[in-house]
Every structure is written in C-alpha cells, then in structure tokens.
Scaffold this active site. Structure first.
Site, PDB file in Angstrom:
ATOM      1  N   ASP A 118     -11.971  -9.501   4.639  1.00 28.17           N
ATOM      2  CA  ASP A 118     -13.283  -9.399   3.751  1.00 28.17           C
ATOM      3  C   ASP A 118     -13.802 -10.873   3.808  1.00 28.17           C
ATOM      4  O   ASP A 118     -15.242 -11.100   3.892  1.00 28.17           O
ATOM      5  CB  ASP A 118     -13.144  -8.789   2.297  1.00 28.17           C
ATOM      6  CG  ASP A 118     -13.572  -7.339   2.405  1.00 28.17           C
ATOM      7  OD1 ASP A 118     -13.354  -6.523   3.558  1.00 28.17           O
ATOM      8  OD2 ASP A 118     -13.912  -6.834   1.098  1.00 28.17           O
ATOM      9  N   ASP A 151      -6.363  -7.140   4.024  1.00 29.02           N
ATOM     10  CA  ASP A 151      -7.293  -6.531   3.440  1.00 29.02           C
ATOM     11  C   ASP A 151      -8.093  -7.566   2.858  1.00 29.02           C
ATOM     12  O   ASP A 151      -9.383  -7.874   3.153  1.00 29.02           O
ATOM     13  CB  ASP A 151      -6.829  -5.529   2.507  1.00 29.02           C
ATOM     14  CG  ASP A 151      -8.136  -4.963   1.591  1.00 29.02           C
ATOM     15  OD1 ASP A 151      -8.961  -4.436   2.509  1.00 29.02           O
ATOM     16  OD2 ASP A 151      -7.946  -4.863   0.749  1.00 29.02           O
ATOM     17  N   LYS A 172       3.513 -15.184   1.774  1.00 29.92           N
ATOM     18  CA  LYS A 172       3.826 -15.865   0.543  1.00 29.92           C
ATOM     19  C   LYS A 172       5.318 -16.463   0.534  1.00 29.92           C
ATOM     20  O   LYS A 172       5.738 -15.659  -0.541  1.00 29.92           O
ATOM     21  CB  LYS A 172       3.005 -15.091  -0.663  1.00 29.92           C
ATOM     22  CG  LYS A 172       2.926 -15.901  -1.916  1.00 29.92           C
ATOM     23  CD  LYS A 172       1.919 -17.028  -2.033  1.00 29.92           C
ATOM     24  CE  LYS A 172       1.962 -17.599  -3.570  1.00 29.92           C
ATOM     25  NZ  LYS A 172       1.371 -18.748  -3.342  1.00 29.92           N
ATOM     26  N   TYR A 225       0.853  -1.184  -0.023  1.00 29.34           N
ATOM     27  CA  TYR A 225      -0.045  -0.005  -0.023  1.00 29.34           C
ATOM     28  C   TYR A 225       0.702   1.337  -0.072  1.00 29.34           C
ATOM     29  O   TYR A 225       0.373   2.317  -0.498  1.00 29.34           O
ATOM     30  CB  TYR A 225      -1.035  -0.032   1.297  1.00 29.34           C
ATOM     31  CG  TYR A 225      -2.081  -0.680   1.092  1.00 29.34           C
ATOM     32  CD1 TYR A 225      -2.225  -1.900   0.605  1.00 29.34           C
ATOM     33  CD2 TYR A 225      -3.284  -0.004   1.443  1.00 29.34           C
ATOM     34  CE1 TYR A 225      -3.660  -2.715   0.370  1.00 29.34           C
ATOM     35  CE2 TYR A 225      -4.732  -0.687   1.319  1.00 29.34           C
ATOM     36  CZ  TYR A 225      -4.699  -2.193   0.853  1.00 29.34           C
ATOM     37  OH  TYR A 225      -5.798  -2.439   0.629  1.00 29.34           O
ATOM     38  N   ASP A 269      -2.534 -18.388   0.150  1.00 30.34           N
ATOM     39  CA  ASP A 269      -3.575 -19.015  -0.889  1.00 30.34           C
ATOM     40  C   ASP A 269      -4.325 -20.129   0.008  1.00 30.34           C
ATOM     41  O   ASP A 269      -5.514 -20.436  -0.028  1.00 30.34           O
ATOM     42  CB  ASP A 269      -3.072 -19.577  -2.173  1.00 30.34           C
ATOM     43  CG  ASP A 269      -1.545 -20.145  -1.756  1.00 30.34           C
ATOM     44  OD1 ASP A 269      -1.070 -20.279  -0.820  1.00 30.34           O
ATOM     45  OD2 ASP A 269      -1.413 -20.806  -3.115  1.00 30.34           O
TER      46      ASP A 269
HETATM   47  C1  IPM Z   1     -10.303  -1.402   4.416  1.00 30.55           C
HETATM   48  C2  IPM Z   1     -10.600  -0.681   2.967  1.00 30.55           C
HETATM   49  C3  IPM Z   1      -9.276   0.207   2.453  1.00 30.55           C
HETATM   50  C4  IPM Z   1      -8.441  -0.592   2.326  1.00 30.55           C
HETATM   51  C5  IPM Z   1      -9.506   1.106   1.488  1.00 30.55           C
HETATM   52  C6  IPM Z   1     -10.900   1.848   1.428  1.00 30.55           C
HETATM   53  C7  IPM Z   1      -8.467   1.965   1.240  1.00 30.55           C
HETATM   54  O1  IPM Z   1     -10.768  -1.712   1.843  1.00 30.55           O
HETATM   55  O2  IPM Z   1     -10.231  -0.587   5.348  1.00 30.55           O
HETATM   56  O3  IPM Z   1     -10.212  -2.495   4.384  1.00 30.55           O
HETATM   57  O4  IPM Z   1      -8.116  -1.362   1.485  1.00 30.55           O
HETATM   58  O5  IPM Z   1      -7.362  -0.701   3.280  1.00 30.55           O
HETATM   59 MN    MN Z   2     -10.804  -3.710   2.464  1.00 29.26          MN
END
Ligand code: IPM
Ligand code: MN
Length: 357
Positions: free
Chosen positions: A251, A247, A191, A141, A223
């Site tokens: 999710d 990240d 990884k 990032y 993975d």
């Molecule tokens: C998160 C979001 C952020 C990230 C974005 C909005 C920059 O997806 O906080 O997980 O990728 O960190």
């Molecule tokens: Mn995110």
C-alpha cells in the site's frame, strides 16, 4: 487456445473495473484468435446479502475448476461493523487458502507520463520498478491460536505469527527465480531483530539463496524498508516478505505511482491457476459513478494472460495499450482535475489501442 475465466466482480467499484478488464481481455483474445469464456459469480458483501456467506461452496468449486480467476474488490461500509460475524474479507482469505495461492505478485512501476502525479519528487520515483512478492497463505493472517478471551477482569486478544520452513522456502525460491529474469537482486524484508518467525524467515531465505549464486541477496528490517521506499525505491528489484509486512508495504509503495488505481496483482500457486485483482479496494465513495480507474484491473488481466495462460505477447499488447493511453494524456478522475475520462471512455480507448498495438 481456449480458457475459462471465473469472474468475481464483488462490491463497490469491483463490477465496473472487472467489466472493463473483461472487455479488454475479450478484445485482445479476438485479436490473437483465442476463445475466452467468462462465468460470473457472487463474492464478498453482495454474496453475504444474497447467500449468507461471502464465498459459497459452489463459487469455490467453480474457482477450483477454472483456468484463471478475475476479481474486482470486496467490502464496504454495509458489512463493516466490528461486531459482524460474517465479513466479505473472510471470503477472500478463504479463497486464497483453499486454492493455496501462496505467492502474491505486486509490481510497482512508475509510468513516465505520470511522474508528475507522484507525491514524491521526480528524482525519487524515476526508475522505480519493484516486484513485491508477498507470502499470502500463512503468517499472522492464518496462524493459530487466534482468540479473544477474558483473563481476570481484562478482555484480551491473541494472533499468532507462524511460519514453517517449507512455507518460507517456496516463496523464497520464487523470488530468486523471478529475479533471475530481472535485475538479479532480492531484498528480503523481516523483523529479525525482534521476531522469532522472522529469524526463521531470514535463515531459510539465506539457505535458498545458495542455489542462486547469480542473484544478490539483501536484508531489510521492515521499519527501515518503510523508510527506504520513500527515500530510494529505485534501488529495489524483487522484494520478498511475509503476509502482513507485504500488505502494509505494498500500500505504501503504490502511492509512488501516482494512484492506487493503477496497480495490478496476481496471486499464484504451483501450476497455472491464478487469481488476478487490482490492489485497490472497493472504493464505495465513488462506486457506480463511472469515476473508477480501470487500469489496475486491466493490467491484472494482462498478468492473467502472462501467468495463467502463458500468453506473453498478448500480455505485452495490453501493457503497451495502457502505456500509450497514458502517453496520449488519457486520464481518469484519480489522475487529473480536468478533462477526465469516465471508466467506460478509458476502457474504449484501451480497447482501440489493443487493436492498434
Ligand atoms: C489486500 C487487502 C486484504 C488483505 C484484505 C481485504 C483482507 O488489504 O489484498 O491487500 O489484507 O490481504
Ligand atoms: Mn492490503
């Protein structure tokens, strides 16, 4: 005690869910005789519209001087053009970096009352209680160089996945310390079969583990971790990983709980200042309709009590209220098809249960 909280409602459903979290925080603060002051600032897309930048210097300075920051969500189609030079997300990344919020805690639990809302079979999600620790201020990032340029007739793009030993060491220490208060197991995700930055990551995590003989260290390639989260998430206690892997995996893991709308997060640095936000986004499709689930934001507020204000009993009071509301069948539209509550109705129930808890 007294504390000053900067509130960054942001875009989409951000304002609705932070309003809910402030109400619950205020209710709990009054119950326990604390004085909280809230100061709202523009942040994200709405700040681009009115100030030209997603994070103004004034807002940044206010955040630096606060006891804690409560954030809603940023972004939306209005600011999403791939050619836009100013984007809401830049504000979030800059805030994380400027405040050195290197540790992103994302707990994933499955509430017993919601097991049947999970897309996975009951036996795969019972007993899920994972604390993800995502490194938040380095990795791909932020790595340099980062550029687009033409090489010959081709347009090319470059991102850099960078880690220093110190950056890995501090998040690794936090992972082991946190796990000592839990089930004493740390899974480090990388990884290392391909990436040099992951080989450094693994080496440093192994070194740090030497100081925590009571905690068992496991390694998973990212993975295979993606697979294990679906097949056996109950096996994991603390999971520590780099910025981008964290990240993606959080999710994925959030889906286990039945709704992304339920999950909180804390972004911490050394010292007590922290930033608290639900892990869901700005959900522009449902913004302003009273449909948003406030629980992710409310549980983030509980984390704010625990990590920035050192008020564990107050945090548990909010968490108990959430659990009781769900046990009583309170459901927002993300969790049920009929008899659903609006954001404000759910918030009212949570406040009442905070007083009763
Ligand atoms: C998160 C979001 C952020 C990230 C974005 C909005 C920059 O997806 O906080 O997980 O990728 O960190
Ligand atoms: Mn995110």
């Amino acid at each position: 005690m007294q504390a000053k909280i900067i509130v960054l409602p942001g875009d989409g459903i951000g304002p609705e869910v932070t309003a809910a979290a402030m109400e619950v925080l205020q209710t709990a603060a009054e119950k326990f005789n604390h004085k909280l002051t809230f100061e709202e600032h523009l942040f994200g897309g709405c700040a681009i519209d009115s100030q030209g930048v997603p994070l103004s210097e004034n807002t940044l300075a206010a955040c630096k001087a606060a006891d804690a920051i409560l954030l809603g969500a940023v972004g939306g189609p209005k600011w999403d053009s791939p050619s836009a030079s100013v984007r809401p997300e830049q504000g979030l990344l800059r805030l994380r970096k400027e405040l050195d919020l290197f540790a992103n805690l994302r707990p994933v639990k499955v509430f017993p009352a919601l097991i049947d809302s999970s897309p996975l079979r009951r036996e795969r999600v019972e007993n899920v209680d994972i604390l993800f620790l995502r490194e938040l201020t380095s990795g791909i990032y932020f790595g340099q160089p980062r550029e687009r340029k033409n090489i010959g007739s081709q347009e090319t793009a470059l991102d850099t996945m960078f880690y220093s030993e110190d950056e890995v060491r501090r998040i690794a220490h936090l992972a082991f310390e946190t796990s000592q208060k839990r089930r004493k197991s740390v899974t480090s995700v990388d990884k290392a079969n391909v990436l040099e930055s992951s080989r450094l990551w693994r080496k440093v995590v192994i070194e740090v583990s030497g100081s925590y003989p009571d905690v068992t260290l496991h390694h998973q390639l990212v993975d295979s971790m993606a697979m294990r989260i679906i097949q056996g998430a109950g096996d994991f206690d603390v999971v520590v990983t780099s910025n981008m892997f964290g990240d993606i995996l959080t999710d994925e893991a959030s889906v286990l709980s039945g709704s992304l709308g339920l999950l909180p997060s804390a972004s911490l640095r050394s010292g007590s200042l922290g930033l608290y936000e639900p892990i869901h986004g700005s959900a522009p499709d449902i913004a302003g309709k009273g449909l948003a689930n406030p629980i992710g934001s409310v549980l983030s507020a509980a984390m704010l009590f625990r990590y920035s204000l050192n008020l564990d009993e107050e945090a548990r009071c909010i968490e108990t209220a959430v659990q009781n509301a769900l046990d009583q069948g309170a459901r927002t539209a993300d969790l049920a098809d009929s008899n659903t509550l609006t954001t404000t109705e759910m918030t009212g129930i949570l406040c009442k249960l905070v007083l009763d808890a």
